[in-house]
Structures are given as C-alpha cells and as structure tokens.
Design a protein around this motif. Structure first.
Motif, PDB file in Angstrom:
ATOM      1  N   GLY A 192      18.007  96.712  43.199  1.00 15.89           N
ATOM      2  CA  GLY A 192      17.482  97.186  41.803  1.00 15.89           C
ATOM      3  C   GLY A 192      16.865  96.174  40.896  1.00 15.89           C
ATOM      4  O   GLY A 192      16.890  96.239  39.677  1.00 15.89           O
ATOM      5  N   LYS A 229      22.579  98.186  42.333  1.00 19.87           N
ATOM      6  CA  LYS A 229      22.434  99.417  42.894  1.00 19.87           C
ATOM      7  C   LYS A 229      23.415  99.646  43.901  1.00 19.87           C
ATOM      8  O   LYS A 229      23.634 100.813  44.566  1.00 19.87           O
ATOM      9  CB  LYS A 229      21.170  99.633  43.327  1.00 19.87           C
ATOM     10  CG  LYS A 229      19.934  99.868  42.334  1.00 19.87           C
ATOM     11  CD  LYS A 229      18.680  99.732  42.974  1.00 19.87           C
ATOM     12  CE  LYS A 229      18.280 101.045  43.832  1.00 19.87           C
ATOM     13  NZ  LYS A 229      17.084 101.351  44.130  1.00 19.87           N
ATOM     14  N   THR A 275      17.528  99.549  36.640  1.00 23.29           N
ATOM     15  CA  THR A 275      18.696 100.404  36.514  1.00 23.29           C
ATOM     16  C   THR A 275      18.798 100.624  35.224  1.00 23.29           C
ATOM     17  O   THR A 275      18.824  99.646  34.323  1.00 23.29           O
ATOM     18  CB  THR A 275      19.677 100.112  37.486  1.00 23.29           C
ATOM     19  OG1 THR A 275      20.210  98.825  37.019  1.00 23.29           O
ATOM     20  CG2 THR A 275      19.589  99.803  38.832  1.00 23.29           C
TER      21      THR A 275
END
Length: 294
Positions: free
Chosen positions: A227, A78, A5
């Motif tokens: 993530g 995430k 991310t």
C-alpha cells in the motif's frame, strides 16, 4: 513516502506506539517505522488496523519477549509481511534504549535474525542485523517484460552488467539496475499493474539500483503490495541486494557497500551492507535509528 490506504480511526487507542526513523540520524530522513514493544494482547486484525492507521511502510509488533529474545510480526498498511529490515533496526534501537545496548535475537516469520546494537554516547545508536540464509533465482522472461512495462522502463534503459533476478534474504525482491542515475530518478509507475505482478511472484519490493562506483549504489524500492508507492529505506532489500551482487560476481567478498536511498523522496538515508564470502553466508546491514514525533 505515499500510502494508498485509508485510516481506520482509533485502532491504536490504548496501544503504546513508538515512532522511529531508520537508516538516518535525522528525524526528517530515512524510513519511518512504527514500533509496538508489547503487542502480546493484540490479534492479527488489530495489528493490521494499527499499521494502517500509523501509515508507515511497516510497523513491528513484539508479541513475546524472553530476556533479549523477541518474537516479532510485521505489518504494512495492507498486509502482514515475513520480514522488514528498517523496522527491525528501529525496534532494536528502541528496545536497547530501554534495556541497554548489546545482542538481541528477533524471531520473525522468516526465521531468526540476530541484531547487535552499539552506542558510544557520541551519536545515535547503531544496529547491525544478520540475515537468514539468502538465495537468488531467475525471473521468467514474460514476468520481467511485465515488470518493465508496469514501471514504464524500456529494456534498453537497464544496465547490461546486472542480470534481472529475484533475491531473498528474509523477503523476495526483484533486482533491476538502471544504466543511468537519470533513469533511476524518473520513477512513475502503474501502481495496480506492478502490485498484481508482485503478488503473483510473492515479491515484497522491486529493488531498483544504479551503481555510482565499485562500492556505492543508489537504490529505490516501489512497494505497492504494502500500500506504499515507495519505501524510503529498505533494509530487507539491502540484504537481498548483497546476496545478489555476490551471486552475480559483481562484488568481491568480503565487501562493504554503501547504499543511498530516499534522496529522490526528500528523506535521505544510508545503509551499510557487509557481504562476506561463502555462497550462502548471511548478509549484514547496519544503520542508525532515532525517534521522531507522532
């Protein structure tokens, strides 16, 4: 630990973020955790943005405190997750360093989790958390085949003594056992494919393991739904594994197990799992936590 991310910039500005590593007494080992001890003024969107900026597998946000009872939410880079063991341990140690060792109660989205912090002055504080009621369930053959394909693990590389199953002790984890340490060490999976399957099955991580001896295991935890390519030390999965091993009669309760995790990432950590007798008895996991620099 590798995330997939980006960072939102200044989401954490003005927020007191503490950084600890859990399940190690070395700041360079274990699993890094973000801790916000006063998140009472933060909404979910801000918490998620902060967790993404911190970039660790999870950050804990204490949204309310009543004495030694904490209301806590957990966010990966995430998404929000129901429970996270390593960041619970880190939060307990961080708070105990400020208000004193002893009993704490975490009110989490998964339920109430008691934590005991002890400190003898001769080493870092140790915390023991007690799980919510665990359970173990089967995985459908087609879903298992998809998991193995995403991992690029041939079924022949699994240890036949360990049935693949889903275990829960605050979060859901698919448990897969490698037949050899070399198989466990060789982990290069299809991130998007495994993430899609895990989302479909509501899994937090995949608990990969290899049994070294009756009470010693080596474990790894892919965490694409958060993530994160791999979690360095996973308390929630350790709790779930304890429930799985008891359900499958692979340990004889009462049992104390040692899990080694993070070695393959260069962040070694140790998790101690206590498995009591009783079909639904809560599992306990113990470890240390120490501060790390930002």
């Amino acid at each position: 630990m590798t995330t997939k991310t980006g960072t939102p910039g200044d989401a954490s500005a003005g927020t007191g973020i503490l950084r600890y590593t859990a399940f190690s007494d070395d700041p360079a080992g274990g699993n890094p955790a973000g801790v916000v001890l006063d998140a009472s003024g933060l909404d979910a969107a801000r918490m998620l943005a902060i967790a993404a900026e911190v970039g660790y597998s999870e950050t804990a946000f204490v949204t309310a405190t009543e004495g030694r009872t904490l209301t806590v939410r957990y966010f990966s880079p995430k998404a929000e997750v129901s429970f996270c063991g390593h960041v619970t341990l880190a939060t307990a140690v961080a708070l105990a360093e400020r208000i004193g060792a002893g009993e704490l109660l975490f009110r989490t989205p998964a339920g109430e989790v008691p934590v005991t912090v002890t400190a003898d002055g001769e080493g870092p504080p140790r915390a023991t958390m007690t799980s919510v009621t665990p359970y173990v369930e089967d995985i459908a053959p087609d879903r298992l085949a998809e998991a193995l394909a995403a991992l690029d693990w041939p079924a022949a590389d699994l240890d036949p003594a360990f049935r693949p199953r889903i275990a829960y002790a605050g979060a859901r984890h698919l448990v897969l056992a490698a037949a050899t340490r070399a198989r466990l060490a060789d982990l290069a999976y299809d991130f998007d494919r495994l993430e899609a399957l895990m989302t479909d099955l509501d899994l937090t991580t995949v608990q990969l393991l290899w049994r070294e001896s009756e009470s010693v295991f080596h474990v790894r935890d892919p965490f694409p739904v958060g993530g994160v390519v791999e979690d360095p030390a996973t308390g929630a999965a350790a709790l779930a594994l304890g429930a799985y091993l008891r359900e499958e009669h692979l340990v004889e309760p009462p049992a104390t197990l040692t899990l080694h995790q993070g070695d393959d990432l260069g962040r070694p950590g140790v998790l101690t799992v206590t498995v009591p007798p009783g079909e639904a008895a809560p599992i306990r996991v113990t470890g240390t936590a120490v501060p790390i620099s930002a």
